[in-house]
Design an enzyme around this catalytic site. Structure first.
Site, PDB file in Angstrom:
ATOM      1  N   GLU A 317       0.814  -1.222   0.000  1.00  0.00           N
ATOM      2  CA  GLU A 317       0.000   0.000   0.000  1.00  0.00           C
ATOM      3  C   GLU A 317       0.845   1.269   0.000  1.00  0.00           C
ATOM      4  O   GLU A 317       0.606   2.177  -0.775  1.00  0.00           O
ATOM      5  CB  GLU A 317      -0.940   0.010   1.219  1.00  0.00           C
ATOM      6  CG  GLU A 317      -2.008  -1.095   1.214  1.00  0.00           C
ATOM      7  CD  GLU A 317      -3.019  -0.948   0.070  1.00  0.00           C
ATOM      8  OE1 GLU A 317      -3.117   0.141  -0.508  1.00  0.00           O
ATOM      9  OE2 GLU A 317      -3.705  -1.948  -0.243  1.00  0.00           O
ATOM     10  N   SER A 318       1.808   1.327   0.910  1.00  0.00           N
ATOM     11  CA  SER A 318       2.485   2.625   1.110  1.00  0.00           C
ATOM     12  C   SER A 318       4.008   2.553   1.157  1.00  0.00           C
ATOM     13  O   SER A 318       4.654   3.558   1.429  1.00  0.00           O
ATOM     14  CB  SER A 318       2.019   3.216   2.445  1.00  0.00           C
ATOM     15  OG  SER A 318       2.532   2.413   3.516  1.00  0.00           O
TER      16      SER A 318
END
Ligand code: GLU
Length: 486
Positions: A317-318
Site C-alpha cells: 500500500e504505502s
C-alpha cells in the site's frame, strides 16, 4: 558315542551346506522385497528431502514446501503416515537411499545419467533449467568459456557437478569450480552476495524464488536445456509396484490440475514482481521495516493475523510510509479511502496505529463474509483481491470462473478471470460491471511475494536445528538462569 557324534557333525555340515546354498535366495528375498507392500505393512512412507525454501521447510504454521505438499498427498493416496527426513547435503540424501532408510528422495532433483544408472526414478513432475548466476555490476559471462578463471560455486553432489565434469572432459579442460557442502542453494547466493564467489550454478526454479533476497543477482545464461525433476528410489529393491503407483499418482495430479496449483502456490508468486521492485523491497526490509516491525506484530496479534501478511499489505500500500498520500485521495500506511476509514472508525488516517488497525480489521471483515467453502490460503488471496476491488466484483469473477469451467474456490482459477472484468464482452454480463481486475491480481501477487520473502527470512530462526541450547527446553521466564540454580 563316536558314531553319534560323527552323525551329528554330518547333520550340522548338511545344515550348513543347505544354509550356504540357500543364502543367496534368502538375501535376494530380503532385497527384492516389494517396497509398496512393505510401506503398507509398516503404515509409513519415509521421504527424504533437503531443507530449503523450494523443497521442504518449517514456517510458523509447521512443515511446508513443494516437495512436502506432494509427499503429503502421496502418503494420503497410499493411506499411510508420512515421515519426512532431512539431510544437510546431496551426498547424504543418496546415501540414505543406498542404506534403504528412505522410500523416496523428493528434493528438487534433476534427472541425470549417473543417477539413473543406479537409482530407479519416477516420471517427471516439473521442469527446470540450470542457470549461471552473476552479480550485476560485474562483467556478465556470456557462455561457458567465460566461466574459466572465475570462482564458480555449486552444491556438492548436485546434477551441476555431474554436468561440469562432463563439460570439462569434453569441451573445456580448464573448467574449475568449488563444491559447497550444503543442501540449500541459498548458501551459494550468500557466497555471491558476500563477494566470496563470483558465479553460482543454480536451477531456475530455485533462483526465481530466492532472487528477491538477492536483488543484485541475475541470470547470466542458461547452462544447457530444460531438464526433468524426478523422485528417486532406493536401489536393489523391488520397486516396480511402488513406481507404478507413484507414476499413476503424478499423472493424476497432472490431469486434475493439482500439480499446476501446487507449482503456482510454491513458485508462482515470484512471477510478475519486477527486478526493480524486488531490489527496492530488499532494501526497505533492512532500512524501514525494523521501525514498524514491533507495531505491526502487535496489531497483527490483536486481529489473530500473521504479521508477515500485515507487513506485506502495508508495504504494497504505502512502502511502509505512514504519511503516504495519493492523488486519488487514499492516505496513510494502509492507504485507506476516506469512506472506508469512516466505516472502520479511523478518524486520523495518518496515524500509523489507526491505519494498521483499520487495514487489519477491513481484511478480517471481508474474510468473514467470504463463503466457507473457500479454504486457506486461497481464502486470504481472495480476501486481498476483494480488499482492492470490493466483494461484489470478486463474486462476479468467481461466477465467471464457474461459467468457464474453473473452480471458483481456487485463487489461481479466479485470478485468471479477474482481468476479464475489464473487457466489455465479459463485464456486460456481470452483476457489478467493469472492474480493474488486472490491478487487483497484481496487488495480490505482489503481497504474496512480499509475504513469502518476509516469512522465509525467518526460516533460519525457526528451523529446529540441533544441537539445542539448554535454554530452549526451559520456559522463557527461566532463560539465562544457571542450571544448578534450579
Ligand atoms: N536440481 C539439483 C540436483 O538435482 C539441486 C538443486 C541445485 O543445485 O540448484 O542436484
Amino acid at each position: 558315542m563316536g558314531r553319534l557324534l560323527a552323525a551329528r557333525m554330518r547333520a550340522m555340515r548338511y545344515r550348513a551346506l543347505i544354509m550356504v546354498a540357500l543364502l543367496p535366495a534368502l538375501l535376494w528375498g530380503c532385497e527384492r522385497q516389494d517396497s509398496l507392500a512393505e510401506i503398507r505393512e509398516r503404515g509409513e512412507l519415509v521421504v527424504v528431502s533437503r531443507n530449503s525454501p523450494t523443497t521442504y521447510y518449517q514456517d510458523k504454521n509447521g512443515p511446508t514446501g513443494f516437495e512436502y505438499a506432494l509427499s503429503v498427498l502421496l502418503a494420503d493416496a497410499l493411506q499411510v503416515e508420512l515421515r519426512m527426513e532431512t539431510v544437510y547435503n546431496l551426498h547424504d540424501l543418496f546415501a540414505k537411499l543406498d542404506r534403504h532408510s528412505a522410500n523416496i528422495a523428493a528434493a528438487g532433483l534433476t534427472l541425470t545419467e549417473e543417477r539413473t544408472a543406479r537409482y530407479p526414478h519416477s516420471i517427471p513432475y516439473y521442469k527446470l533449467t540450470p542457470q549461471v548466476i552473476y552479480v550485476t555490476g560485474d562483467d556478465r559471462p556470456r557462455d561457458l568459456s567465460d566461466l574459466v578463471g572465475k570462482k564458480v560455486v555449486v552444491l556438492s553432489g548436485s546434477s551441476h557437478v555431474e554436468m561440469l565434469k562432463a563439460l570439462r572432459s569434453s569441451e573445456i579442460p580448464e573448467l574449475q569450480w568449488e563444491e559447497i557442502d550444503e543442501a540449500d542453494t541459498t548458501q551459494l547466493l550468500e557466497l555471491l552476495r558476500d563477494d566470496r564467489a563470483s558465479l553460482a550454478i543454480v536451477d531456475s526454479n530455485e533462483f526465481t524464488v530466492q532472487q528477491t533476497l538477492y536483488p543484485r543477482q541475475q541470470v547470466a545464461f542458461d547452462l544447457g536445456r530444460e531438464q526433468d525433476m524426478v523422485w528417486y528410489l532406493p536401489p536393489g529393491t523391488d520397486n516396480s509396484r511402488l513406481l507404478a503407483f507413484i507414476n499413476d499418482f503424478i499423472l493424476r495430479l497432472q490431469k486434475d490440475g493439482t500439480l499446476t496449483r501446487l507449482r503456482e502456490k510454491y513458485f508462482g508468486h515470484t512471477e510478475g514482481v519486477s527486478r526493480m521492485n524486488a531490489f527496492e523491497f530488499a532494501r526497505n526490509v533492512e532500512s524501514l521495516l525494523p521501525k514498524y516491525e514491533g507495531l505491526i506484530k502487535k496489531i497483527a496479534n490483536e486481529y489473530q493475523m500473521d504479521w508477515h501478511l500485515l507487513a506485506a499489505m502495508a508495504y504494497q500500500e504505502s512502502h511502509w510510509d505512514p504519511k503516504a498520500t495519493s492523488p486519488t485521495g487514499v492516505r496513510g500506511m494502509m492507504m485507506l479511502t476516506r469512506a472506508t476509514a469512516r466505516e472502520l472508525g479511523v478518524d486520523n488516517r495518518l496515524d500509523v496505529v489507526q491505519s494498521l488497525r483499520g487495514g487489519a480489521r477491513y481484511l478480517k471483515n471481508i474474510k468473514r463474509r467470504l463463503p466457507k467453502i473457500i479454504r486457506e490460503p486461497d481464502r486470504t488471496w481472495m480476501a486481498l483481491a476483494a480488499y482492492n476491488i470490493g466483494l461484489g466484483h470478486l463474486e462476479d469473477a468467481r461466477r465467471l470462473t464457474q461459467r468457464q469451467g474453473g473452480n471458483p474456490n481456487i485463487w489461481q482459477d479466479v485470478m485468471e478471470r479477474l482481468p476479464l472484468l475489464q473487457k466489455t464482452q465479459y463485464y456486460k454480463n456481470t452483476r457489478h460491471g467493469y472492474a480493474r481486475g488486472r490491478e487487483a491480481v497484481t496487488l495480490v501477487q505482489n503481497i504474496r511475494h512480499y509475504y513469502s520473502v518476509l516469512a522465509w527470512k525467518e526460516i533460519p530462526e525457526i528451523q529446529p536445528l540441533p544441537p539445542m541450547r539448554a535454554d530452549d527446553y526451559l520456559p522463557e521466564s527461566l532463560h539465562g538462569l544457571e542450571l544448578q540454580a534450579l
